[in-house]
Each structure stands twice: as C-alpha cells, then as structure tokens.
Design a protein around this motif. Structure first.
Motif, short mmCIF file in Angstrom:
data_model
loop_
_atom_site.label_atom_id
_atom_site.label_comp_id
_atom_site.label_asym_id
_atom_site.label_seq_id
_atom_site.Cartn_x
_atom_site.Cartn_y
_atom_site.Cartn_z
N UNK A 1 33.92 52.38 46.09
CA UNK A 1 33.09 51.23 45.74
C UNK A 1 33.41 50.68 44.37
N UNK A 2 33.68 51.58 43.42
CA UNK A 2 34.08 51.14 42.08
C UNK A 2 35.36 50.30 42.14
N UNK A 3 36.33 50.76 42.89
CA UNK A 3 37.58 50.01 43.03
C UNK A 3 37.34 48.65 43.68
N UNK A 4 36.43 48.60 44.64
CA UNK A 4 36.09 47.32 45.27
C UNK A 4 35.43 46.37 44.28
N UNK A 5 34.58 46.90 43.41
CA UNK A 5 33.95 46.07 42.39
C UNK A 5 34.96 45.50 41.41
N UNK A 6 35.92 46.33 40.98
CA UNK A 6 36.98 45.84 40.09
C UNK A 6 37.82 44.79 40.79
N UNK A 7 38.16 45.04 42.06
CA UNK A 7 38.94 44.08 42.83
C UNK A 7 38.19 42.75 42.99
N UNK A 8 36.87 42.82 43.16
CA UNK A 8 36.07 41.60 43.28
C UNK A 8 36.15 40.77 42.01
N UNK A 9 36.10 41.45 40.86
CA UNK A 9 36.21 40.73 39.59
C UNK A 9 37.59 40.09 39.45
N UNK A 10 38.64 40.81 39.85
CA UNK A 10 39.99 40.24 39.80
C UNK A 10 40.10 39.03 40.72
N UNK A 11 39.46 39.11 41.88
CA UNK A 11 39.50 37.99 42.82
C UNK A 11 38.75 36.78 42.27
N UNK A 12 37.67 37.03 41.55
CA UNK A 12 36.94 35.93 40.90
C UNK A 12 37.84 35.25 39.88
N UNK A 13 38.58 36.03 39.11
CA UNK A 13 39.51 35.46 38.13
C UNK A 13 40.59 34.65 38.83
N UNK A 14 41.10 35.20 39.92
CA UNK A 14 42.21 34.56 40.64
C UNK A 14 41.80 33.24 41.29
N UNK A 15 40.61 33.22 41.90
CA UNK A 15 40.18 32.03 42.64
C UNK A 15 39.23 31.14 41.85
N UNK A 16 38.61 31.67 40.79
CA UNK A 16 37.65 30.89 40.02
C UNK A 16 36.38 30.61 40.79
N UNK A 17 36.08 31.45 41.78
CA UNK A 17 34.90 31.21 42.61
C UNK A 17 34.50 32.50 43.33
N UNK A 18 33.34 32.42 43.97
CA UNK A 18 32.88 33.50 44.83
C UNK A 18 32.55 32.94 46.20
N UNK A 19 33.10 33.57 47.26
CA UNK A 19 32.90 33.09 48.62
C UNK A 19 32.57 34.26 49.53
N UNK A 20 31.77 33.99 50.54
CA UNK A 20 31.42 35.06 51.48
C UNK A 20 32.61 35.47 52.35
N UNK A 21 33.68 34.67 52.36
CA UNK A 21 34.87 35.01 53.13
C UNK A 21 35.89 35.81 52.31
N UNK A 22 35.58 36.07 51.05
CA UNK A 22 36.49 36.86 50.23
C UNK A 22 36.70 38.25 50.83
#
Length: 339
Positions: free
Chosen positions: A243-264
C-alpha cells in the motif's frame, strides 16, 4: 576406530556441497543467469526499437519517456514483489493508486499544498494496504478474494469522489516536478524516486531480517511459524508495504499527469504481476528478486513503447502482453521442474 553412523554420514554429505563450495552457490548462480537473460532480452528490444524506428526510439526524449513511464508502475512492482515472494497476491494495486490519486487532489487536500498532497496519497495507500493485510492475515480471507474486494471498493470510492470528472492540480510545487527544468542531470525526478525505492527494496529484501522472513513465509508458512516467525504479522506488514508503494506511485502519477482521475492505475495489477513473473519471482512464493522485477518493468515498458511508435493497435498490444505472461509462467514451471 569407531565408524560414523550412516545417518550422521549422510547428513554430513548432504550439508557439504560436492565441489566444496557454499550451499547457496547454486541458487545465486541461477539468479545471475536469470538476470543476464533479462538484460539480454532488454538489449534485444533496444536493437529492435532502433531498427524499426531509428529516428525516434533512441532519441533522448523517448528514452526519458520510457524511464518516466516505468517509474510509476515500477514503484508498484517493488511492493508487489514482496507480496508474491511471500506467497500472496494483490489485485487491488491499480484501484489503490486511483483512490490515492483522487483523494490527494481534492480541493480540500490541495489547500494544504505540496505536503498535503504527498501525505494524503501515502496515507490512503497505506490505509488500503492495512485493510488488505488485516483481512488476509487476521480474517483468514484468501488474498485473491480480499484484494479483489478492495479493487471493486477502491474503484467505486474513487468514482464517487470525482463524480467521473478529472481533478486538476493547482499546486505549483507539484506541477514543477513534472517540468523539464526540474530534471537533475537530465534525469526526471520520477526516475530518481523509482531508483531510490528500488535500492531500498533491494536492501530490505536481501539485507534485513524482514526480507528473510518474507521469503521464509512464501517458501513454507508452517515451517516459518515453527521457526518462531509471526506469519500473520509478517503478512500484515507486507500488504502495508504494498500500500505504501501504491501511495508513492499515486503521487508520481499526479506529478506526471497534473491531475487525479478515477481511471488512474488501470490494469496496473496486470502490469505489476507480469513484471514480477518475468523477473523470475515464483507465483507460489519463496523465491524472487527486486532486480529481476525492475528489469521486467523495463522490458514491458520498452515493448509498449515500441508498439506505440510502430502504431500497433491497443488490442494487439494487450494480446502480446498476455502471450508474454503465459510464456514467462511456462518458463518458470520448466525451470522449477529441472532445478
């Protein structure tokens, strides 16, 4: 002169290798062969990409793109490696990434700035991992069922939070990390985070008691329990780590896309499991390497990049991905029967 008992003599011969070397030499040699094989496959893919698309594949921008895309799923794969080595499975990683990314990009969260987004993404990821771990370790629910339930619940909650809309990030500190000006010696920050997570994961697996216990639980949970390992607590920690790794990956994805989406994180569970299997980790647990999993991520990401550059249809890419997974499992079974 007293002759040694047959049983003692047999035990002596069993504990001493015929060549006088370490009993760990054969497993280490097999791991080295697998690593070299994966490096050979990656090198072959680079040659193929260079031949099919010489102008674009080897371009520095495309190489940075491959590494950046590999970073997000790569962090997830590090956590997945620990789970599968222990004999478990986590089908919810993609949904956890989605939930963490949308929860961390709500207007209320963004009011707390960079730290608020990062903290929320990590806490949500660890919270989901904690729920998985409790259900599996102390609720005696099969990992497949427990994480499948988390997949459905996580996706549903992410959809409810966003109402199907994209949540744009307005925090400058987060957005700047995705810009070229933030690159360090030409390396994107996301790649550096991935490298750091990989190094820490390797050290934990190979140089700590936690890593040895994870392998022991995956090899034989009952024997591990008899040896004094708290198997339930160990499994709880492993899903918390995922779960910790998923949280870090989510933050990286936010940086990469500049957004949050339910399809991430769509199909991240497939990509992560495939990378772990290709890297040589046994689905039954008890054996695996972080290095192999990372090479598996790079191989998969490179294949997808080559497909995209050659304008292959998405359906063709998915079929090829499935074929690669089946081939990797067949190779695993063959090596297991011959070792």
């Amino acid at each position: 002169m007293t002759q040694p008992a047959p049983a003692a003599e047999a035990a002596t011969h069993k504990s001493t290798p015929a060549d006088g070397g370490s009993p760990w030499r054969a497993p280490v040699a097999r791991a080295d062969v697998r690593t070299l094989s994966l490096l050979g496959v990656l090198a072959a893919l680079i040659v193929i990409g260079g031949i099919t698309q010489p102008d674009s594949f080897l371009d520095s921008d495309n190489v940075q793109l491959i590494l950046t895309q590999a970073s997000v799923i790569g962090v997830v794969t590090v956590g997945m490696t620990f789970v599968i080595i222990s004999g478990g499975i986590d089908l919810s990683v993609g949904a956890i990434v989605a939930l963490a990314s949308v929860w961390a990009t709500t207007v209320a969260t963004q009011d707390f700035g960079f730290a608020g987004i990062l903290f929320t993404a990590v806490i949500v990821g660890m919270g989901c991992g904690l729920v998985n771990g409790v259900l599996i370790a102390y609720g005696a629910i099969v990992p497949f069922i427990a994480t499948l339930a988390m997949l459905a619940a996580g996706r549903g909650l992410a959809l409810q939070i966003t109402d199907g809309k994209t949540q744009m990030v307005t925090v400058d500190g987060v957005l700047k990390l995705g810009e070229r000006d933030s690159y360090i010696l030409g390396i994107p920050p996301l790649v550096l985070v991935f490298a750091a997570v990989t190094v820490v994961g390797w050290l934990i697996l190979n140089r700590t008691t936690f890593g040895r216990r994870s392998v022991a639980v995956g090899g034989n949970a009952e024997a591990a329990r008899l040896a004094g390992i708290d198997v339930r607590r160990q499994r709880l920690y492993l899903y918390l780590l995922s779960g910790l790794c998923c949280g870090i990956a989510a933050f990286l994805l936010i940086i990469l896309s500049g957004s949050g989406q339910n399809t991430n994180g769509n199909l991240y569970e497939l990509d992560a499991i495939a990378a772990v299997i290709i890297g040589g980790t046994l689905l039954s647990g008890g054996r695996g390497t972080i290095t192999g999993s990372v090479l598996g991520v790079l191989i998969f990401t490179t294949i997808q990049n080559i497909f995209a550059l050659n304008n292959l249809e998405t359906a063709t890419q998915q079929i090829a991905k499935g074929a690669i997974i089946v081939a990797a499992v067949l190779v695993q079974r063959r090596s297991a029967t011959t070792s």
